[in-house]
Scaffold this active site. Structure first.
Site, PDB file in Angstrom:
ATOM      1  N   GLY A 226      16.465  53.181  39.676  1.00  0.00           N
ATOM      2  CA  GLY A 226      17.094  53.989  38.649  1.00  0.00           C
ATOM      3  C   GLY A 226      16.480  55.382  38.614  1.00  0.00           C
ATOM      4  N   CYS A 227      15.416  55.577  39.388  1.00  0.00           N
ATOM      5  CA  CYS A 227      14.763  56.882  39.482  1.00  0.00           C
ATOM      6  C   CYS A 227      15.103  57.503  40.830  1.00  0.00           C
ATOM      7  CB  CYS A 227      13.247  56.735  39.389  1.00  0.00           C
ATOM      8  SG  CYS A 227      12.679  56.084  37.825  1.00  0.00           S
ATOM      9  N   GLN A 228      15.331  58.803  40.841  1.00  0.00           N
ATOM     10  CA  GLN A 228      15.556  59.491  42.104  1.00  0.00           C
ATOM     11  C   GLN A 228      14.233  59.574  42.867  1.00  0.00           C
ATOM     12  OE1 GLN A 228      17.057  63.483  41.719  1.00  0.00           O
ATOM     13  NE2 GLN A 228      17.719  63.546  43.853  1.00  0.00           N
TER      14      GLN A 228
END
Length: 150
Positions: free
Chosen positions: A64-66
């Site tokens: 969910g994190c780049q």
């Protein structure tokens, strides 16, 4: 959990999650503009202890994190400790703030504490959509581990 020694955690710094959020509000109020606040976030991120190489694995990766973010939770309902780090300086600063509020707290205190500091220091409107999504994923992970521990 396997027998990998956890890094020494600096958290909790304050007696309660509420006190931690107030300390964050007070610290960010000191800075006049967002370039100074971003620099402060980067400086905070540098204070996070590194994770053991074995923890920087797909098993501990926060999706969910780049940016690449790894997080490990330890403990039980009485006290949950979170260890996390990112390959991004600003994201590491966001992790530092979240761990300052939530790590080393009881599962009940974690579940009962909304991350009000994010809006109150103006962070919500100064993060890119991808960083906002990543922060939401981080907070979601922390709260879910707390719910599971209850």
């Amino acid at each position: 959990m396997n027998a990998i020694a956890a890094p020494t955690s600096p958290f909790p710094l304050e007696a309660s999650a509420r006190d931690a959020q107030q300390a964050i509000r007070d610290e960010f109020a000191f800075f006049g503009d967002w370039s100074e606040r971003y620099q402060y976030l980067i400086d905070l991120g540098r204070k996070l202890p590194d994770l053991p190489p074995e923890w920087k694995s797909e098993e501990h990766r926060l999706h969910g994190c780049q940016s690449m973010v790894w997080i490990v939770a330890e403990g039980d309902a009485d006290r949950l400790d979170f260890h996390a780090i990112s390959d991004s300086a600003i994201v590491s600063g966001l992790i530092y703030l979240a761990l300052r509020v939530y790590s080393g707290r009881s599962a009940k205190e974690i579940v009962d504490t909304n991350a009000d500091y994010i809006a109150e220091i103006g962070l919500a409107k100064h993060l890119s959509p991808t960083r906002s999504n990543g922060l939401a994923a981080l907070l979601g992970f922390i709260r879910e581990r707390a719910r599971q521990a209850l």
